[in-house]
Motif scaffolding. Structure first.
Motif, short mmCIF file in Angstrom:
data_model
loop_
_atom_site.label_atom_id
_atom_site.label_comp_id
_atom_site.label_asym_id
_atom_site.label_seq_id
_atom_site.Cartn_x
_atom_site.Cartn_y
_atom_site.Cartn_z
N LEU A 229 53.61 -10.78 63.21
CA LEU A 229 53.31 -9.43 62.75
C LEU A 229 53.14 -9.32 61.25
O LEU A 229 52.49 -8.39 60.76
CB LEU A 229 54.43 -8.47 63.20
CG LEU A 229 54.72 -8.41 64.70
CD1 LEU A 229 55.95 -7.52 64.96
CD2 LEU A 229 53.51 -7.87 65.45
N SER A 230 53.72 -10.25 60.50
CA SER A 230 53.81 -10.05 59.05
C SER A 230 53.60 -11.33 58.26
O SER A 230 53.84 -12.43 58.76
CB SER A 230 55.20 -9.50 58.68
OG SER A 230 55.57 -8.41 59.49
N TRP A 243 53.62 -7.65 54.36
CA TRP A 243 52.32 -7.12 54.73
C TRP A 243 52.11 -7.20 56.24
O TRP A 243 52.57 -8.14 56.88
CB TRP A 243 51.20 -7.93 54.05
CG TRP A 243 51.32 -8.05 52.57
CD1 TRP A 243 52.00 -9.01 51.88
CD2 TRP A 243 50.72 -7.19 51.59
NE1 TRP A 243 51.88 -8.80 50.52
CE2 TRP A 243 51.10 -7.69 50.31
CE3 TRP A 243 49.91 -6.06 51.66
CZ2 TRP A 243 50.68 -7.10 49.13
CZ3 TRP A 243 49.50 -5.46 50.48
CH2 TRP A 243 49.88 -5.98 49.24
N ASP A 244 51.37 -6.22 56.78
CA ASP A 244 50.96 -6.27 58.17
C ASP A 244 49.88 -7.34 58.32
O ASP A 244 48.89 -7.35 57.58
CB ASP A 244 50.41 -4.91 58.62
CG ASP A 244 50.14 -4.88 60.11
OD1 ASP A 244 49.14 -5.48 60.54
OD2 ASP A 244 50.90 -4.23 60.85
N THR A 249 48.09 -3.89 55.52
CA THR A 249 48.76 -2.81 54.80
C THR A 249 50.18 -3.24 54.45
O THR A 249 50.75 -4.14 55.07
CB THR A 249 48.81 -1.53 55.65
OG1 THR A 249 49.45 -1.82 56.90
CG2 THR A 249 47.40 -1.01 55.91
N MET A 250 50.76 -2.57 53.46
CA MET A 250 52.10 -2.88 53.02
C MET A 250 53.13 -2.28 53.98
O MET A 250 53.15 -1.08 54.22
CB MET A 250 52.33 -2.33 51.60
CG MET A 250 53.63 -2.82 50.96
SD MET A 250 54.00 -1.99 49.40
CE MET A 250 52.55 -2.40 48.44
N GLN A 251 54.00 -3.13 54.56
CA GLN A 251 55.05 -2.66 55.45
C GLN A 251 56.33 -2.30 54.70
O GLN A 251 57.02 -1.36 55.05
CB GLN A 251 55.36 -3.73 56.50
CG GLN A 251 54.26 -3.97 57.52
CD GLN A 251 54.67 -4.99 58.56
OE1 GLN A 251 55.55 -5.84 58.31
NE2 GLN A 251 54.05 -4.94 59.72
N ALA A 252 56.64 -3.09 53.69
CA ALA A 252 57.86 -2.86 52.91
C ALA A 252 57.73 -3.56 51.58
O ALA A 252 56.97 -4.50 51.42
CB ALA A 252 59.09 -3.37 53.67
N CYS A 253 58.52 -3.07 50.61
CA CYS A 253 58.52 -3.66 49.28
C CYS A 253 59.94 -3.66 48.75
O CYS A 253 60.68 -2.68 48.92
CB CYS A 253 57.60 -2.87 48.34
SG CYS A 253 57.54 -3.54 46.65
N GLN A 305 64.45 -5.85 60.02
CA GLN A 305 64.56 -4.60 60.77
C GLN A 305 65.13 -3.47 59.91
O GLN A 305 64.62 -2.35 59.90
CB GLN A 305 65.43 -4.80 62.01
CG GLN A 305 65.48 -3.58 62.92
CD GLN A 305 66.25 -3.85 64.20
OE1 GLN A 305 66.81 -4.92 64.39
NE2 GLN A 305 66.28 -2.87 65.10
N LYS A 307 65.12 -3.47 56.66
CA LYS A 307 64.29 -3.39 55.45
C LYS A 307 65.14 -3.26 54.18
O LYS A 307 64.89 -2.43 53.32
CB LYS A 307 63.28 -2.23 55.54
CG LYS A 307 62.16 -2.49 56.55
CD LYS A 307 61.14 -1.37 56.53
CE LYS A 307 59.89 -1.73 57.32
NZ LYS A 307 60.14 -2.11 58.71
#
Length: 454
Positions: A229-230, A243-244, A249-253, A305, A307
């Motif tokens: 997924l990432s 990233w997805d 797209t950005m999932q988390a930072c 999970q 994040k």
């Protein structure tokens, strides 16, 4: 080749956590020192269950037996330091089952080697710049080279297609993602390329630039696939972005590695309190639940999970951590520029239930409301606390200079390479002692010297 028996820890060298002489949980109590290189050894590649290869700044590739430490082959072909090194697995349908390796060098060549014979299969010398990274797309049976441009090659080392000049800094890392795409790290940018295979309409290969991701503020140092997924990137100023893998797209930072609680809000505050290289993200590893990041001198465990960071050692080593790997039984290994190799265990902290304390005369007798304002700091502290800890359980002392990377063999131990020109094969002392005893009994039995008492 030298075999040493080693003891426990060392005297504290700096601010990093230390461990005492008794390292009861450290299995690596023996080591073999392997000498073949005469410059910095930067790369280790596992070939199969018992063999690995090493390469570095002397341009030599050496194939070793991971069980005995025996040097099996020495491959000479490059005239300058090796800059990238990967295996090229054979296709299942292919009759020739020999293991192959690809090496790139500052001499602007790439060589395809036969690991079993040491034979130089093919060599390419048409590069305009140094190749910094290599990747094999096994499903397509092609490989890609990244330098100032991106090139696609087949198994015979024929150039299929290439991009135009991308950057003077060049491509520093490459990974494969779905939809026949690859991600290239170029400075602070991520570029998505799509590989187009020949069809009935077009017999030519092509590689197309699809998208550029410009979210990083500084040069990208690490780029890896995490799961289906990432994928994840880390930068020179401590930015980690997930990233997805399908829509990019950005999932988390995560930028606040120096304080896992969200008290340092801005990147500016981090820059003021730490030097840039103290927060550089040099390497990632991962499992199904967590990403393990080498950030400056520290180690951080980021839960995918939740994040957020769930455990950290801010000064795991006295210098920058260069490589980290996940072991069984919730253990990690890290190595550093300070020459140390350390084993860590991820442990869950005991969560203590803290109840809000009523305040005031009436609350003491059960009247009135609990003071919510007084209980908020306690609640916030619980939310921000890291639920796990990284505990130092082993310190492997053998190298006198920066340890560049390592390999983990489940049966044969740990292999490390260093700027001191040495490779060390770390052995499980208890296991090795048992194997030696077994061999002794077998030899005595063969010679007829072993008699069973009646």
């Amino acid at each position: 080749m030298l075999r040493w028996l080693i003891g426990g820890g060392r005297e504290p060298q700096g601010l990093a956590e230390t461990i005492g002489e008794e390292q009861t949980q450290n299995p690596y109590t023996e080591l073999l020192v392997l000498k073949a290189h005469h410059d910095i050894v930067r790369f280790l590649v596992q070939l199969d269950e018992y063999r690995f290869a090493s390469a570095g700044d002397d341009g030599i590739v050496v194939v070793w037996n991971a069980q005995t430490g025996e040097k099996l082959l020495e491959l000479n072909g490059h005239t300058q330091k090796i800059t990238a090194f990967i295996t090229f697995p054979s296709l299942e349908a292919c009759e020739e089952k020999n293991q192959l390796m690809l090496t790139a060098s500052s001499d602007r060549t790439v060589i395809l080697w036969d690991c079993d014979t040491g034979r130089q299969v093919r060599k390419v010398s048409c590069f305009q710049s140094t190749v910094k990274c290599l990747i094999v797309l096994q499903r397509r049976d092609v490989w890609l080279s990244g330098g100032n441009d991106l090139c696609v090659w087949n198994r015979k080392l024929d150039l299929l297609c290439k991009t135009s000049h991308l950057s003077d800094t060049g491509i520093s890392a490459l990974i494969e993602i779905p939809k026949n795409c690859v991600v290239a790290a170029v400075g602070k940018e991520l570029i998505i390329f799509q590989l187009v295979a020949p069809t009935e309409e077009s017999l030519e290969w092509d590689i197309l630039e699809i998208k550029r991701l410009l979210d990083h503020q500084d040069n990208i140092l690490s780029l890896v696939n995490v799961n289906d997924l990432s994928f994840i990137t880390g930068s020179h100023v401590g930015e980690m972005i997930i990233w997805d893998i399908l829509d990019w797209t950005m999932q988390a930072c995560e930028c606040n590695f120096w304080d896992p609680s969200p008290q340092l809000d801005t990147q500016q505050e981090i820059k003021l309190c730490q030097k840039p290289n103290d927060i550089s993200i040099h390497h990632f590893t991962w499992d199904e639940e967590n990403v393990f990041a080498a950030v400056g001198r520290g180690l951080y465990v980021y839960n995918l999970q939740m994040k957020r960071v769930i455990a950290c050692q801010k000064t795991a080593h006295d210098s920058s951590v260069l490589h980290v790997a996940k072991l069984p039984n919730r253990q990690l290994i890290s190595c550093s520029e300070d020459g140390s190799v350390r084993i860590w265990e991820l442990r869950e902290k005991q969560q203590l239930a803290v109840e809000p304390v009523p305040t005031g005369f009436f609350n003491m007798w059960g009247f009135g409301r609990v003071n919510k304002q007084a209980s908020q700091p306690i609640k916030k502290q619980q939310e921000n606390a890291t639920p796990c800890s990284l505990e130092l359980i082993g310190d492997l002392i053998g190298h006198s200079s920066s340890v560049e990377m390592f390999l983990y063999f489940e049966d044969h131990g740990l292999v490390t390479c260093s700027a001191d020109h040495l490779i060390i094969l770390w052995k499980n002392g208890e296991r090795e002692s048992g194997l030696r005893s077994l061999k002794l009994f077998q030899k005595l039995e063969e010679n007829g010297d072993l008699y069973l008492a009646v």
